[in-house]
Motif scaffolding. Structure first.
Motif, PDB file in Angstrom:
ATOM      1  N   MET A  78       7.216  -2.503  -2.721  1.00 57.10           N
ATOM      2  CA  MET A  78       6.828  -1.118  -2.949  1.00 57.10           C
ATOM      3  C   MET A  78       6.689  -0.800  -4.448  1.00 57.10           C
ATOM      4  O   MET A  78       5.646  -0.282  -4.872  1.00 57.10           O
ATOM      5  N   PRO A  79       7.688  -1.114  -5.282  1.00 58.45           N
ATOM      6  CA  PRO A  79       7.500  -0.888  -6.717  1.00 58.45           C
ATOM      7  C   PRO A  79       6.375  -1.746  -7.310  1.00 58.45           C
ATOM      8  O   PRO A  79       5.673  -1.294  -8.221  1.00 58.45           O
ATOM      9  N   GLU A  80       6.197  -2.977  -6.804  1.00 59.83           N
ATOM     10  CA  GLU A  80       5.113  -3.811  -7.307  1.00 59.83           C
ATOM     11  C   GLU A  80       3.759  -3.222  -6.925  1.00 59.83           C
ATOM     12  O   GLU A  80       2.809  -3.262  -7.719  1.00 59.83           O
TER      13      GLU A  80
ATOM     14  N   PRO B 178       0.809  -1.224   0.000  1.00 53.71           N
ATOM     15  CA  PRO B 178       0.000   0.000   0.000  1.00 53.71           C
ATOM     16  C   PRO B 178       0.842   1.273   0.000  1.00 53.71           C
ATOM     17  O   PRO B 178       0.408   2.309  -0.514  1.00 53.71           O
ATOM     18  N   ALA B 179       2.056   1.214   0.547  1.00 52.15           N
ATOM     19  CA  ALA B 179       2.942   2.384   0.498  1.00 52.15           C
ATOM     20  C   ALA B 179       3.289   2.725  -0.950  1.00 52.15           C
ATOM     21  O   ALA B 179       3.279   3.899  -1.347  1.00 52.15           O
ATOM     22  N   GLY B 180       3.591   1.690  -1.742  1.00 54.72           N
ATOM     23  CA  GLY B 180       3.852   1.913  -3.164  1.00 54.72           C
ATOM     24  C   GLY B 180       2.636   2.459  -3.888  1.00 54.72           C
ATOM     25  O   GLY B 180       2.754   3.321  -4.769  1.00 54.72           O
ATOM     26  N   ALA B 181       1.445   1.968  -3.498  1.00 55.82           N
ATOM     27  CA  ALA B 181       0.206   2.467  -4.101  1.00 55.82           C
ATOM     28  C   ALA B 181      -0.010   3.934  -3.757  1.00 55.82           C
ATOM     29  O   ALA B 181      -0.475   4.721  -4.602  1.00 55.82           O
ATOM     30  N   LEU B 182       0.319   4.328  -2.526  1.00 51.16           N
ATOM     31  CA  LEU B 182       0.183   5.734  -2.127  1.00 51.16           C
ATOM     32  C   LEU B 182       1.097   6.635  -2.948  1.00 51.16           C
ATOM     33  O   LEU B 182       0.696   7.723  -3.373  1.00 51.16           O
ATOM     34  N   VAL B 183       2.323   6.165  -3.193  1.00 49.10           N
ATOM     35  CA  VAL B 183       3.253   6.943  -4.022  1.00 49.10           C
ATOM     36  C   VAL B 183       2.678   7.101  -5.423  1.00 49.10           C
ATOM     37  O   VAL B 183       2.725   8.188  -6.017  1.00 49.10           O
ATOM     38  N   ALA B 184       2.113   6.020  -5.970  1.00 45.88           N
ATOM     39  CA  ALA B 184       1.524   6.082  -7.314  1.00 45.88           C
ATOM     40  C   ALA B 184       0.335   7.039  -7.347  1.00 45.88           C
ATOM     41  O   ALA B 184       0.127   7.755  -8.326  1.00 45.88           O
TER      42      ALA B 184
ATOM     43  N   ARG C  94       8.464   6.759 -13.361  1.00 42.92           N
ATOM     44  CA  ARG C  94       7.611   5.575 -13.294  1.00 42.92           C
ATOM     45  C   ARG C  94       8.359   4.336 -13.761  1.00 42.92           C
ATOM     46  O   ARG C  94       8.324   3.289 -13.111  1.00 42.92           O
ATOM     47  N   HIS C  95       9.061   4.454 -14.859  1.00 39.36           N
ATOM     48  CA  HIS C  95       9.810   3.308 -15.384  1.00 39.36           C
ATOM     49  C   HIS C  95      10.990   2.962 -14.486  1.00 39.36           C
ATOM     50  O   HIS C  95      11.341   1.779 -14.352  1.00 39.36           O
ATOM     51  N   SER C  96      11.597   3.961 -13.855  1.00 37.64           N
ATOM     52  CA  SER C  96      12.714   3.707 -12.947  1.00 37.64           C
ATOM     53  C   SER C  96      12.251   2.956 -11.701  1.00 37.64           C
ATOM     54  O   SER C  96      12.958   2.080 -11.197  1.00 37.64           O
ATOM     55  N   VAL C  97      11.045   3.299 -11.206  1.00 29.11           N
ATOM     56  CA  VAL C  97      10.487   2.595 -10.046  1.00 29.11           C
ATOM     57  C   VAL C  97      10.254   1.128 -10.379  1.00 29.11           C
ATOM     58  O   VAL C  97      10.571   0.223  -9.591  1.00 29.11           O
ATOM     59  N   ILE C  98       9.702   0.875 -11.577  1.00 30.61           N
ATOM     60  CA  ILE C  98       9.457  -0.507 -12.004  1.00 30.61           C
ATOM     61  C   ILE C  98      10.778  -1.272 -12.104  1.00 30.61           C
ATOM     62  O   ILE C  98      10.898  -2.413 -11.647  1.00 30.61           O
TER      63      ILE C  98
END
Length: 236
Positions: free
Chosen positions: A136-138, A18-24, A39-43
């Motif tokens: 987090m990235p996922e 959910p932390a990764g979802a909040l960042v998104a 976005r691509h760097s996070v992935i």
């Protein structure tokens, strides 16, 4: 005390979804090209963290209690099962492929984490760190996929991810209480997860991370793996 540590580590690793979802959700970076590269760097960072989990923990620990033939069987079986999941998701045209992939990584890794602590290995803390780094990235990627291809609200997706994090402590307890007496089976779970993760990295993550004439995403993968190396050296 050890049981509490496992519950806490698996929960924190799961809450990075959910932390990764909040960042998104909060992602609004300008100019547009920088937002795309971020976005691509996070992935790619998630891909690097996944590869470090495979290379530094899952495969080295997985081959410890199995002979070569059984190790290869479980590793290849993991890849085949993840491929089958991928085929079925594509067949049914679901909007939750990244969500399923995230859970398929998280649950066996949490089982392996609980068992690693029970067996007295030194890689339990490292595995928890790597699970958190990759989740987090996922979570970031799964949130974007669900928002763009479904009717679910942002809040509903984040709450769902937070509830999914509770599966981590459950899986960790299973590994700690019931599976630690069977180290060969724990090794099989680790290799199964490793094969599946490797399939996911090259099927889903690496193709999404690439951007023509941009060099940030590949360095994101290097950074993700580098953090895995740092964690390995600090915990061993």
């Amino acid at each position: 005390m050890l049981l509490l540590e496992i519950l806490l580590l698996t929960l924190l690793a799961g809450l990075s979804m959910p932390a990764g979802a909040l960042v998104a959700r909060l992602e609004h970076i300008h100019p547009r090209w920088l937002e795309k590269e971020f976005r691509h760097s996070v992935i790619a960072f998630g891909g690097g963290a996944l590869l470090s989990a495979v290379a530094l923990v899952l495969v080295p620990d997985g081959i410890e209690h199995l002979n070569t033939r059984m190790a290869l069987i479980w590793f290849l079986l993991g890849g085949l099962v993840f491929m089958l999941i991928d085929v079925l998701l594509n067949l049914f045209k679901t909007s939750a492929s990244q969500l399923v992939a995230m859970l398929a990584d998280f649950i066996p890794e949490s089982i392996a984490l609980g068992a690693a602590f029970a067996l007295g290995g030194s890689n339990g803390l490292l595995l928890a760190l790597l699970i958190g780094l990759q989740n987090m990235p996922e979570g970031f990627n799964a949130f974007r996929e669900l928002r763009h291809s479904s009717h679910y609200s942002a809040n509903r997706i984040i709450v769902t991810f937070a509830l999914m994090a509770l599966l981590g402590p459950v899986a960790g307890l299973v590994g700690f209480i019931w599976l630690a007496a069977y180290p060969a089976f724990v090794s099989a779970v680790m290799l199964f997860a490793a094969g599946g993760i490797l399939y996911s990295v090259f099927q889903d993550i690496a193709p999404q991370a690439r951007l023509a004439r941009h060099w940030g995403p590949p360095m994101g993968a290097v950074l993700g793996f580098a953090l895995g190396i740092a964690g390995h050296m600090l915990t061993v």
